[in-house]
Structures are given as structure tokens and as C-alpha cells.
Design a protein around this motif. Structure first.
Motif, PDB file in Angstrom:
ATOM      1  N   ILE A   9      -8.733  -6.959  10.734  1.00  0.00           N
ATOM      2  CA  ILE A   9      -8.788  -6.027   9.603  1.00  0.00           C
ATOM      3  C   ILE A   9      -7.417  -5.368   9.469  1.00  0.00           C
ATOM      4  CG2 ILE A   9      -9.943  -4.004   8.629  1.00  0.00           C
ATOM      5  CD1 ILE A   9     -12.379  -4.694  10.385  1.00  0.00           C
ATOM      6  N   ILE A  10      -6.763  -5.650   8.354  1.00  0.00           N
ATOM      7  CA  ILE A  10      -5.398  -5.159   8.159  1.00  0.00           C
ATOM      8  C   ILE A  10      -5.380  -4.144   7.020  1.00  0.00           C
ATOM      9  CG2 ILE A  10      -3.007  -5.781   7.663  1.00  0.00           C
ATOM     10  CD1 ILE A  10      -3.559  -8.562   8.761  1.00  0.00           C
ATOM     11  N   ALA A  11      -5.039  -2.898   7.348  1.00  0.00           N
ATOM     12  CA  ALA A  11      -4.921  -1.858   6.320  1.00  0.00           C
ATOM     13  C   ALA A  11      -3.507  -1.884   5.758  1.00  0.00           C
ATOM     14  CB  ALA A  11      -5.213  -0.492   6.932  1.00  0.00           C
ATOM     15  N   LEU A  41     -10.740  -8.880   0.384  1.00  0.00           N
ATOM     16  CA  LEU A  41      -9.895  -7.768  -0.051  1.00  0.00           C
ATOM     17  C   LEU A  41     -10.803  -6.568  -0.311  1.00  0.00           C
ATOM     18  CD1 LEU A  41      -7.175  -6.599  -1.217  1.00  0.00           C
ATOM     19  CD2 LEU A  41      -7.823  -7.644  -3.400  1.00  0.00           C
ATOM     20  N   ILE A  42     -10.554  -5.469   0.378  1.00  0.00           N
ATOM     21  CA  ILE A  42     -11.368  -4.267   0.160  1.00  0.00           C
ATOM     22  C   ILE A  42     -10.545  -3.245  -0.615  1.00  0.00           C
ATOM     23  CG2 ILE A  42     -12.549  -2.309   1.257  1.00  0.00           C
ATOM     24  CD1 ILE A  42     -13.304  -4.070   3.530  1.00  0.00           C
ATOM     25  N   ASP A  43     -11.092  -2.798  -1.730  1.00  0.00           N
ATOM     26  CA  ASP A  43     -10.407  -1.782  -2.528  1.00  0.00           C
ATOM     27  C   ASP A  43     -10.937  -0.400  -2.139  1.00  0.00           C
ATOM     28  OD1 ASP A  43      -9.034  -0.296  -4.315  1.00  0.00           O
ATOM     29  OD2 ASP A  43      -9.609  -1.457  -6.091  1.00  0.00           O
ATOM     30  N   LEU A  44     -10.095   0.339  -1.429  1.00  0.00           N
ATOM     31  CA  LEU A  44     -10.500   1.665  -0.955  1.00  0.00           C
ATOM     32  C   LEU A  44      -9.884   2.773  -1.802  1.00  0.00           C
ATOM     33  CD1 LEU A  44     -12.255   2.447   1.484  1.00  0.00           C
ATOM     34  CD2 LEU A  44     -10.184   2.679   2.846  1.00  0.00           C
ATOM     35  N   ASP A  45      -9.205   2.364  -2.872  1.00  0.00           N
ATOM     36  CA  ASP A  45      -8.536   3.345  -3.725  1.00  0.00           C
ATOM     37  C   ASP A  45      -9.387   3.600  -4.974  1.00  0.00           C
ATOM     38  OD1 ASP A  45      -6.870   4.849  -5.331  1.00  0.00           O
ATOM     39  OD2 ASP A  45      -5.090   3.616  -4.989  1.00  0.00           O
ATOM     40  N   PRO A  46      -9.740   4.875  -5.237  1.00  0.00           N
ATOM     41  CA  PRO A  46     -10.531   5.183  -6.425  1.00  0.00           C
ATOM     42  C   PRO A  46      -9.900   4.683  -7.732  1.00  0.00           C
ATOM     43  CG  PRO A  46     -10.414   7.090  -4.969  1.00  0.00           C
ATOM     44  CD  PRO A  46      -9.485   6.051  -4.403  1.00  0.00           C
ATOM     45  N   GLN A  47      -8.586   4.466  -7.738  1.00  0.00           N
ATOM     46  CA  GLN A  47      -7.953   3.945  -8.952  1.00  0.00           C
ATOM     47  C   GLN A  47      -8.401   2.522  -9.271  1.00  0.00           C
ATOM     48  OE1 GLN A  47      -3.612   4.813  -9.468  1.00  0.00           O
ATOM     49  NE2 GLN A  47      -3.863   5.810  -7.485  1.00  0.00           N
ATOM     50  N   GLY A  48      -8.862   1.809  -8.260  1.00  0.00           N
ATOM     51  CA  GLY A  48      -9.440   0.478  -8.487  1.00  0.00           C
ATOM     52  C   GLY A  48      -8.459  -0.577  -8.952  1.00  0.00           C
ATOM     53  N   ILE A 128      -8.333  -7.459   4.240  1.00  0.00           N
ATOM     54  CA  ILE A 128      -7.157  -6.684   3.825  1.00  0.00           C
ATOM     55  C   ILE A 128      -7.666  -5.451   3.071  1.00  0.00           C
ATOM     56  CG2 ILE A 128      -5.039  -6.722   2.422  1.00  0.00           C
ATOM     57  CD1 ILE A 128      -4.903  -8.745   4.714  1.00  0.00           C
ATOM     58  N   VAL A 129      -7.261  -4.272   3.523  1.00  0.00           N
ATOM     59  CA  VAL A 129      -7.766  -3.034   2.920  1.00  0.00           C
ATOM     60  C   VAL A 129      -6.651  -2.326   2.154  1.00  0.00           C
ATOM     61  CG1 VAL A 129      -8.993  -0.872   3.338  1.00  0.00           C
ATOM     62  CG2 VAL A 129      -9.308  -2.788   4.925  1.00  0.00           C
ATOM     63  N   ASP A 130      -6.850  -2.171   0.850  1.00  0.00           N
ATOM     64  CA  ASP A 130      -5.876  -1.434   0.034  1.00  0.00           C
ATOM     65  C   ASP A 130      -6.211   0.056   0.084  1.00  0.00           C
ATOM     66  OD1 ASP A 130      -3.757  -0.966  -1.746  1.00  0.00           O
ATOM     67  OD2 ASP A 130      -5.096  -1.055  -3.485  1.00  0.00           O
ATOM     68  N   CYS A 131      -5.294   0.848   0.614  1.00  0.00           N
ATOM     69  CA  CYS A 131      -5.543   2.286   0.811  1.00  0.00           C
ATOM     70  C   CYS A 131      -5.019   3.118  -0.356  1.00  0.00           C
ATOM     71  CB  CYS A 131      -4.834   2.761   2.076  1.00  0.00           C
ATOM     72  SG  CYS A 131      -5.519   2.047   3.567  1.00  0.00           S
ATOM     73  N   PRO A 132      -5.648   4.283  -0.573  1.00  0.00           N
ATOM     74  CA  PRO A 132      -5.120   5.191  -1.603  1.00  0.00           C
ATOM     75  C   PRO A 132      -3.817   5.850  -1.133  1.00  0.00           C
ATOM     76  CG  PRO A 132      -7.047   6.151  -0.523  1.00  0.00           C
ATOM     77  CD  PRO A 132      -6.856   4.785   0.070  1.00  0.00           C
ATOM     78  N   PRO A 133      -3.080   6.445  -2.060  1.00  0.00           N
ATOM     79  CA  PRO A 133      -1.788   7.043  -1.702  1.00  0.00           C
ATOM     80  C   PRO A 133      -1.918   8.463  -1.148  1.00  0.00           C
ATOM     81  CG  PRO A 133      -2.107   7.144  -4.067  1.00  0.00           C
ATOM     82  CD  PRO A 133      -3.306   6.440  -3.516  1.00  0.00           C
ATOM     83  N   SER A 134      -2.656   8.611  -0.069  1.00  0.00           N
ATOM     84  CA  SER A 134      -2.780   9.937   0.549  1.00  0.00           C
ATOM     85  C   SER A 134      -3.198   9.723   1.989  1.00  0.00           C
ATOM     86  CB  SER A 134      -3.847  10.756  -0.170  1.00  0.00           C
ATOM     87  OG  SER A 134      -5.117  10.199   0.116  1.00  0.00           O
ATOM     88  N   LEU A 135      -3.188  10.804   2.760  1.00  0.00           N
ATOM     89  CA  LEU A 135      -3.650  10.687   4.145  1.00  0.00           C
ATOM     90  C   LEU A 135      -5.026  11.322   4.291  1.00  0.00           C
ATOM     91  CD1 LEU A 135      -0.636  11.242   6.560  1.00  0.00           C
ATOM     92  CD2 LEU A 135      -2.001   9.189   6.187  1.00  0.00           C
ATOM     93  N   GLY A 136      -5.838  11.198   3.248  1.00  0.00           N
ATOM     94  CA  GLY A 136      -7.181  11.773   3.280  1.00  0.00           C
ATOM     95  C   GLY A 136      -8.155  10.926   4.076  1.00  0.00           C
TER      96      GLY A 136
END
Ligand SMILES: Nc1ncnc2c1ncn2[C@@H]1O[C@H](COP(=O)(O)OP(=O)(O)O)[C@@H](O)[C@H]1O
Ligand SMILES: [Mg+2]
Length: 266
Positions: A9-11, A41-48, A128-136
Motif C-alpha cells: 500500500i503506497i500513499a 487506486l484509492i481516492d482519499l481526497d474529497p476533491q475527487g 496507490i492512495v491519493d492523499c488530500p493536501p493537508s496533514l489531517g
């Protein structure tokens, strides 16, 4: 009997926005699939943006990352096939907007993604996990679930700012919640080798990351910026473009680190 290697699992992370995380998540995942690796591919960013960029209509997502994280829907039921063979997507739908807040009320809130992904172990070679642009909490969930993290940096002066803080966060997650995580590497995106400042940043990063700095850099390329509006990875949109070649090279480097010999086919 052939045993599948464990799922890695690669973030893809960095607390800054606009540094090429989503572009890298989509295209690295697509390139791995092109190299014959079953990839999610996992989309973890609310922007989608990873969802739509991978060819899935995000407004029509009824079951996706939110349901896997917060409604105990089995991960497998939230996954969609993408138009690219061997690439599946856990999409981010409109309800992801409240995920960060909703996670805050949960028991064991850092571990929701890790728990959700457990049943997928062995079904994919790479997640592969796409992260949002924050450290939340969403990014912390990604780091808590990941075996590796790839940091994307834009090849310019301020790229280095905040980097030490991010690495410190990864180290804290490693010591407190997820001992298996390691930094896979750092990749320079939107890189222009003609700019001496960019070369300087590369040299400094090489000194900081050593072998973990990917030799592949991702050049600035209009084709890479255009592809998502067609719902395509660069490998479907224009594989021969320099951006397409760069992401194949990045995936090749990742696989070579795992002992694979990658033969380039034209
Ligand atoms: N190598 C590249 N060349 C040209 N444009 C790029 C490149 N990488 C990303 N972009 C564009 O820059 C913007 C930010 O990239 P993105 O991947 O969304 O970053 P992040 O996910 O870190 O916010 C997007 O509009 C994207 O299309
Ligand atoms: Mg993004």
C-alpha cells in the motif's frame, strides 16, 4: 501453487497542494497496471480528482471511500473497474466533503482505512492512495494503512519548505501507529532541467534522501495536464508523450527496486 506477493500500500502524500500528488497517483497506478500489476487506486481526497481522472464519474458515486471508511461497507463493494485493464478504483464521492470531520468522532479514528483494506490483502499487488493536501485525519489514515509513502515535490525553490515536518509526521506515525511504514522515495514533478534552480533542488534532495530520491523526474507537460479532463491516464491519452514515458519510467524504477527487470516495449 503460485502464491501472490503481499499487497503493498503506497500513499502518495505531501501536505501541500499542487505538487503533483494526484497526477502521480493516477499515472503511477496506470503505469503499474500496464506493467501487468493488479493495482487499486484509492481516492482519499474529497476533491475527487483521482476518481474523475481515472475515468469514473464522481458525481455518480454512491459507494466509495466514504462508505468504506465510515459506514463499514466492505471495501470490495466500493471498488469500481476503471477503463484500463488491471486498474480498479475506490472512488471519492460527494459525501467525502465531511469525511475529515466525521472521522474525528470515530473510535480508533486513525485506523479506519487500514481496517477497511485488510480484506483486500493479496487481491492486488499495489494499492496507490491519493492523499488530500493537508496533514489531517485522512492523510494520517493513509499513512497508518500504508507500507510505503512516496512524497511528490514540485521542482522549485520552496519545494523543500515543510518537507522536514512531513518526514517527521511519517516518523511519528511509524513509532505510534504503523511500524511497517517506510519512505519509498521522493519524486520531483513539473521538473524543468533547464532551470538551474530546479537542478539545485534536485541536488539538495539527493543529499537529503540519498537512494530514495527517484532518478526519474516528471517533466512539465501539457499532455499530463490535459489527460484528466478526458478521464484518461497519460498511458491511455498519449503514452508516447514525455509525461507518459516518465510515468512508465517511474513505475519501472519502483519495480526494479523490487528485483523486477523491466523491459521497455515501444
Ligand atoms: N508534470 C506536470 N506537467 C504539467 N502539469 C502538471 C504536471 N503535474 C501536475 N500538473 C498539473 O498541476 C496541477 C496540480 O497537480 P496535482 O497532481 O493535482 O497536484 P496535487 O494533487 O498535489 O494537488 C494540476 O492542474 C495538474 O494537471
Ligand atoms: Mg490532489
Amino acid at each position: 501453487m503460485k502464491t501472490l506477493p503481499a499487497t503493498e500500500i503506497i500513499a502518495i502524500a505531501n501536505q501541500k497542494g499542487g505538487v503533483g500528488k494526484t497526477t502521480t497517483a493516477i499515472n503511477l497506478a496506470a503505469a503499474l497496471a500496464c506493467f501487468g500489476q493488479e493495482t487499486l487506486l484509492i481516492d482519499l481526497d474529497p476533491q475527487g480528482n483521482a476518481t474523475s481522472g481515472a475515468g469514473i464519474d464522481k458525481s455518480a458515486v454512491e459507494s466509495g471511500t466514504y462508505q468504506a471508511l465510515l459506514e463499514s461497507v466492505p471495501a470490495e463493494k466500493t471498488i469500481k473497474a476503471s477503463p484500463l485493464e488491471l486498474l480498479d478504483v475506490m472512488p471519492s464521492g460527494p459525501d467525502m466533503i465531511s469525511a475529515e470531520l466525521d472521522l474525528a468522532d470515530e473510535f480508533s479514528r486513525e485506523n479506519k482505512l487500514a481496517e477497511a483494506l485488510k480484506p483486500l490483502d493479496g487481491l492486488y499487488r499495489f494499492i496507490i492512495v491519493d492523499c488530500p493536501p493537508s496533514l489531517g485525519l485522512l492523510t494520517i489514515n493513509a499513512l497508518a494503512a500504508a507500507t510505503r509513502v512516496i512524497i511528490t515535490l514540485q521542482g522549485e525553490y520552496y519545494a523543500l519548505e515543510g518537507l522536514a515536518g512531513f518526514v517527521e509526521t511519517v516518523n511519528r506515525v511509524k513509532s505510534v501507529v504503523n511500524p511497517q511504514i517506510d519512505i519509498e522515495g521522493c519524486v520531483l514533478t513539473m521538473f524543468d532541467s533547464r532551470i538551474s534552480l530546479a537542478q539545485q533542488v534536485k541536488t539538495e534532495l539527493g543529499a537529503y534522501f540519498g537512494e530514495k530520491l527517484f532518478k526519474t523526474t516528471i517533466p512539465r507537460s501539457v499532455r499530463l495536464a490535459e489527460a484528466p479532463s478526458h478521464g484518461k491516464s497519460i498511458l491511455q491519452y498519449d503514452p508516447r508523450s514525455k509525461g507518459g514515458q516518465a510515468y512508465l519510467s517511474l513505475a519501472g524504477e519502483l519495480l526494479a527496486r523490487r528485483g523486477w527487470e523491466v523491459v521497455k516495449i515501444d
